[in-house]
Design an enzyme around this catalytic site. Structure first.
Site, PDB file in Angstrom:
ATOM      1  N   GLY B 151       0.826  -1.192   0.000  1.00  0.00           N
ATOM      2  CA  GLY B 151       0.000   0.000   0.000  1.00  0.00           C
ATOM      3  C   GLY B 151       0.863   1.246   0.000  1.00  0.00           C
ATOM      4  N   CYS B 152       0.295   2.333  -0.485  1.00  0.00           N
ATOM      5  CA  CYS B 152       1.078   3.559  -0.638  1.00  0.00           C
ATOM      6  C   CYS B 152       1.534   4.102   0.704  1.00  0.00           C
ATOM      7  CB  CYS B 152       0.276   4.599  -1.411  1.00  0.00           C
ATOM      8  SG  CYS B 152      -1.389   4.885  -0.784  1.00  0.00           S
ATOM      9  N   TYR B 153       0.602   4.191   1.672  1.00  0.00           N
ATOM     10  CA  TYR B 153       0.989   4.680   3.001  1.00  0.00           C
ATOM     11  C   TYR B 153       1.971   3.734   3.684  1.00  0.00           C
ATOM     12  CZ  TYR B 153      -2.858   8.173   2.999  1.00  0.00           C
ATOM     13  OH  TYR B 153      -3.694   9.235   2.743  1.00  0.00           O
ATOM     14  N   GLU B 310       7.302  10.415  -0.765  1.00  0.00           N
ATOM     15  CA  GLU B 310       7.338   9.539  -1.937  1.00  0.00           C
ATOM     16  C   GLU B 310       6.220   9.975  -2.872  1.00  0.00           C
ATOM     17  OE1 GLU B 310       6.227   5.596  -0.382  1.00  0.00           O
ATOM     18  OE2 GLU B 310       4.127   6.093  -0.748  1.00  0.00           O
ATOM     19  N   GLY B 316       4.856   4.403  -4.279  1.00  0.00           N
ATOM     20  CA  GLY B 316       3.721   3.916  -3.498  1.00  0.00           C
ATOM     21  C   GLY B 316       2.832   2.942  -4.243  1.00  0.00           C
TER      22      GLY B 316
END
Lengths: 338, 338, 338, 338
Positions: B151-153, B310, B316
């Site tokens: 996941g991006c986070y 990022e 991400g």
């Protein structure tokens, strides 16, 4: 009927522009003098084209004494340092003063020196100046000749924290404030960091561990609550004009959960015209161009989160100043603000 | 020379668009099939006008089996649930799979049920799927037929936290992650909350205490470090297209100050091509459109702050996926990414 | 003292929100009823969180007759078609009406059919409805029970063009209007084209040759000037919330240069409170959140350029409506607007 | 294998940053020297944090002769005036030059003086320098030692206009160009007009009748077509980082309608790798970060509209420069650009 003659020292910036727009709607205020350090006496509409046709006044290169002569109340929008230089003369000249700078917000000259890396020019007043947060210092503001208008970030942090800290519901030594601000908070002087293509489409933290609003938050919370809180404060620059969102991570004491926190917030601010305790998650847009500060609370695991949103230029600066003005002169507190 | 035939399931969203753009520059990849659930077989340039003249392909309404027949590697860009439905067939059809959804990131079906409020459709694979963060799982990725793309986070949180947590330099039970994301992170389906005038000029927190990346962050940190960290995670929506900034508030153990933290970060990532440990405060713009994650550390009072930036769609999502693709096929890891 | 009871039909959109904010400041207006087509009677602050604590009213799913009973004046914020369905009933119910839609702006049902691809539902009124541009139709507005509130683009084009066209200073057959609007102009219904990451960081023309404001501009200019102008109109979508900038390329007749044009503009609008003829080039930000339209003229080679800026939601919609309301009721025209 | 040694004069701005990013992907280019007028030799990553870890070079305070010694090809990113001062020395030193400034774009020193209000420092070269628009001057570029890289606006206007003007399909004397640009077009030097809160949420026209790209557009169109067109050019500042949209209002000659125009455009650019003639209305986002220029045509009443979109920093500056570089050295023209 007599209107209050208003002077604005340092009228070229964003807070001054917002202030002028608010005062133009205020039935008891008459803007009598605006100053700038420029020589050529620009018309206010040359500096702020928004005001074309709304205010017919030239900006003057006046000193504080000349401003005091022409004003009952002076909003001092000078940068820190310059404000402490002008204020004694304004007061000596008989004007009441609402100061937008940080010069009169802290308790003592030592803290000022430590965070602002300069000697305070009017140190003996420190410790006695009223902090212009009407929700907590209304009585003192009524009587004051000099009011220190709060910093934009501190308002967003103090309003949610004060009731809980005062009630002993959170730990004073474990408070993290993560705040996000629009770019007007950085002022109107062009710099690379605020050049459009540098900050558009980007977010960054700045002043980590060193932002000057840190001691203001802890000292004012100390004045309100009698405790001596320690805060970690991280501001961010967000690609938008205005608005501050603060997310505060506190550690609850005893049984303080979300419900208890909301109840204390609701009780504290029940009759406050400009604090809205809300159930939903605040967004800065909900408060944009208004004098409201929206607050909510959430329990997440072992933490209590407090979240606030405000317009940095209104509740965080010029709206708060007009609110202070209303309190000082006994006008209904919402005059010119709703 | 043979190129790897690439299929993309669910090619209408932002991550698929970024993926296609990256793959068009990749000398070893040949995009052979794109799918959409629409009936009318739109040309890819009708869905993504950016790709006009760059990719001449219609999107097909194919099932996983048909895609597997035409592909060596499938990037599955379906939403969670749909991904776990398609993946077993893709694998059975002989394709290797990099899955963009959350379906294969967690350790167990119970956690999935708790956070996603749905039964997992392929529960027996959970616990054995490789997490596609090459910085920590490179060896396993090389061999894998199925990789769960992060996941991006989580990427923005795990990269700075893992070295310090693994080294025992911070407390596992006191980690606060305050993250800010651009709006592409919310996907391409129009909703009121992402309607331009609703989120422009506004910042807000969302999913407070309930965002589904929370268990992903703690479980993956657990896999890497052998500890069982507890994290508080607060995401925000920022008015910009892309970028994630995470500020992490950790409590140092022993003598871990900023210098020690930077040293550990530098050592850990010294030979990583896409992690930049920097002295300055990261801004998302510095990483925009790149596969880099920038990281720094700061001591503030009794806390250690870790800050990362990022591009949410590249490092991400799609950049990380191409990096995984390179690892899986033994190509130089930066192929198509610099 | 009696206040005017105000009804707002279709109160969930952006123009309604701006209208409510303006009316809350208007000393003669009392908002008595808001409607929505939703069943569940949402509180206005659920639909517009900005209004929390400022207006305590639920939205009703009322028909026009019920609204007319509760209102002296109805602002009809329904889409075209729906407006012409409701208006006859509102008028029959005794309410005066200011209609925000295009339904009553055109001269005839044929033109409506041609541009809106639908039959007009109240065709017999067309040709007799007052166009709510007080600068040109003030007398008729005073007496009117039904006022067609102008389109956002037409106001920005008609105000600069009308004086010059009327004076015979420009050619009626050679007028090009290149307009740029913020995204609120597209309304509040989520669609892919107005999804944040689609229109942020992008500008595009739309409705080229087919935008429905084209006949409105030429017909109203015809009404004002007695000439029959032909206009080419190109609108653009700009990544910002609000504001319209129009650049108009006209061909001067006889000796009409920039100086002559500015003189005619200045004379025409000398006593108008909301038209500012300015020397500098207008920017939409100068008019943002105000009811002003800023206008200037420039000679470039053999053309006369007219440039105007306004806030599409205020002077282009809700501010104009309040101005019309003031005219209709004999209040000072700037009431609630400065 | 030998790579072309590249020097960049004036490497601190946005065009230089984009150029560096493109060249880092170019297999035949080796960046050997970057200059700045600053004394302290900053590392390129201090000036452009985006380049951290991607280019390990200090910027030098070198004169043109020193740069020529270290380079085969110099991209001169100096402002006008400074470019004409450096270029003769660069050429004398044996380097080939692609100049980003306006110094070598015009036909004659008189026009330069008239629009730039300065004497040209290298007037004898004017009239003989190749204009770096490969679509029209490819052959000359192949042989050239000095190429004048086109202005961002001119590319967006010349590409759609040239085929129609050359074919005699539109009137040369009645051309209106209404262009809209992102803020990077204004460069990287902080000024009030480009301070974030000044240009965010605002659009305005600037340089009306006086923008220096006006004579460039007409002279280059003259060179291409043998006609002497007269253009009215109005640029706008749009709140976004990058992109130019131009809407051109031309008057068709004879039977030139939309279909005929599209056919001529399609034929002209059929084998051009970076001009996309499209049916839909272009948006700048479709071309963002690419070297494409998208073009379409529309008939509206008695006018032919040409609409183009490009990235001002890529096809409007650095991408075009790399394309010229490829042509000059005989590399495939798309090298490093797709």
């Amino acid at each position: 009927m007599f209107m209050v003659r208003i002077g604005i020292l340092g009228a070229t910036g964003y807070t001054a522009l917002e202030l002028i727009k608010l005062l133009l709607r205020h039935p008891e205020a008459e803007i009598s003098v605006l100053t700038t350090r420029q020589e050529e006496r620009p018309h206010v509409s040359e500096v702020h084209p928004q005001l074309n046709g709304r205010l017919d006044l030239r900006m003057e290169n006046f000193g504080p004494r000349q401003v005091a002569e022409r004003s009952d109340l002076v909003f001092c929008c000078l940068p820190h340092g310059a404000a402490a230089e002008a204020t004694p003369e304004l007061l000596a000249g008989g004007a009441r003063v609402i100061d937008f700078s940080a010069d009169y917000r802290l308790n003592d000259a030592d803290t000022f020196r430590q965070w602002y890396h300069a000697e305070h020019l009017d140190p003996q007043r420190l410790g006695n100046v009223v902090y212009g947060l009407p929700e907590w210092f209304r009585k003192q503001i009524q009587e004051a000749d000099l009011v220190a208008n709060p910093g934009c970030y501190p308002t967003s942090a103090i309003l949610p924290l004060a009731p809980l800290l005062k009630g002993g519901l959170i730990e004073p030594q474990d408070i993290i404030i993560d705040s996000k601000s629009g770019v007007t908070g950085a002022g109107r002087t062009p710099k690379l960091g605020f050049h459009y293509p540098e900050c558009n489409e980007s977010i960054s933290a700045y002043g980590v561990g060193s932002h000057r609003h840190t001691p203001e938050i802890s000292q004012i919370l100390g004045r309100i609550t009698g405790r001596d809180p320690q805060v970690i404060f991280t501001p961010h620059l967000v690609p938008m004009d205005r608005g501050i969102l603060s997310v505060i991570y506190a550690r609850p004491r005893g049984q303080c959960d979300q419900g208890a926190a909301m109840e204390v917030l609701r009780e504290t601010y029940a009759s406050e015209p400009f604090v809205r305790v809300v159930d939903h998650l605040p967004a800065t847009k909900h408060t944009s161009l208004t004098n409201y500060c929206d607050i909510t609370a959430r329990t997440v695991q072992d933490r209590l989160l407090l979240i606030s949103a405000e317009d940095n230029l209104i509740k965080g600066a010029s709206g708060a100043a007009v609110q202070n003005f209303n309190v000082m002169y006994g006008f209904p507190e919402t005059t010119g603000l709703v």
